[in-house]
Write a protein that holds these residues in place. Structure first.
Motif, PDB file in Angstrom:
ATOM      1  N   LEU A 206       0.562  -1.010  -0.070  1.00 24.97           N
ATOM      2  CA  LEU A 206      -0.199  -0.365  -0.033  1.00 24.97           C
ATOM      3  C   LEU A 206       0.388   1.334  -0.170  1.00 24.97           C
ATOM      4  O   LEU A 206       0.986   1.625   1.145  1.00 24.97           O
TER       5      LEU A 206
ATOM      6  N   ARG B 200      -4.243   3.420  -0.767  1.00 25.34           N
ATOM      7  CA  ARG B 200      -3.534   3.013   0.714  1.00 25.34           C
ATOM      8  C   ARG B 200      -4.860   3.071   1.393  1.00 25.34           C
ATOM      9  O   ARG B 200      -4.745   2.555   2.703  1.00 25.34           O
TER      10      ARG B 200
ATOM     11  N   ASN C 110      -5.892  -0.324   3.970  1.00 31.71           N
ATOM     12  CA  ASN C 110      -4.938  -0.955   5.533  1.00 31.71           C
ATOM     13  C   ASN C 110      -6.027  -1.367   6.944  1.00 31.71           C
ATOM     14  O   ASN C 110      -7.023  -0.409   7.121  1.00 31.71           O
TER      15      ASN C 110
END
Length: 186
Positions: free
Chosen positions: A134, A144, A148
């Protein structure tokens, strides 16, 4: 004497090759009309799409297992190759704490730089997992921020499609330059 040995060797090889061809033809003829076990069992992650038709497109993405331990991953590793612009589907099972897939943490945590996907949301064996980078670049930041596990612990065990390059990452094959994603409900 060496010439005679060489001739016997060539003869033995030709007999062996001929026997193998005959056995292969006989096996093929006998089993052509019988579906294999793989043809008759449903493919749990891909809505019954045949494994041999996966091409990394959005319609027929590769599975995480194809890369982690399947023939695709074996081929890419053996030939030191990468594949760009491919879709891969899997369940988010954790993230890597460090630089090797062997350091996978199977829970949400404070790392924003990667996630790990697998074909099974309850997978615990690192050999069956694929790390997904990411990145922070402008082309990657939306992915990202959305995937995440630090910002979104609810993503753990979610089914996701990621788009990127299949390449060496975290001491194994992984997904890099991940710039697109899509959550899947099925």
């Amino acid at each position: 004497m060496a010439t005679r040995t060489f001739i016997y060797f060539l003869f033995a090889i030709s007999v062996l090759l001929c026997s193998c061809e005959k056995a292969e033809l006989a096996t093929t003829k006998e089993t052509d009309d019988i579906p294999s076990k793989a043809d008759t069992q449903p493919d749990t992650i891909m809505n019954n799409h045949p494994k041999d038709e996966r091409d990394g497109s959005a319609e027929y993405p590769f599975h995480a297992g194809d890369i982690a331990e399947g023939s695709l991953g074996l081929y890419l590793r053996s030939n030191n190759m990468e594949l760009s612009d491919k879709w891969i589907v899997g369940y988010i099972v954790g993230y890597v704490q460090g630089t090797s897939i062997s350091k996978t943490v199977l829970q949400a945590g404070d790392t924003e730089t990667n996630i790990v996907i697998a074909d099974d949301p309850a997978e615990t064996e690192a050999i069956r997992m694929v790390p997904v980078q990411l990145s922070t670049g402008s082309s990657y930041v939306d992915t990202r921020n959305a995937l995440n596990l630090s910002a979104h612990p609810e993503n753990l065990h979610a089914k996701v499609l990621v788009f990127g390059k299949i390449s060496t990452y975290m001491s194994t094959l992984g997904i890099k330059n991940t710039r697109k994603y899509s959550f899947s409900e099925d």
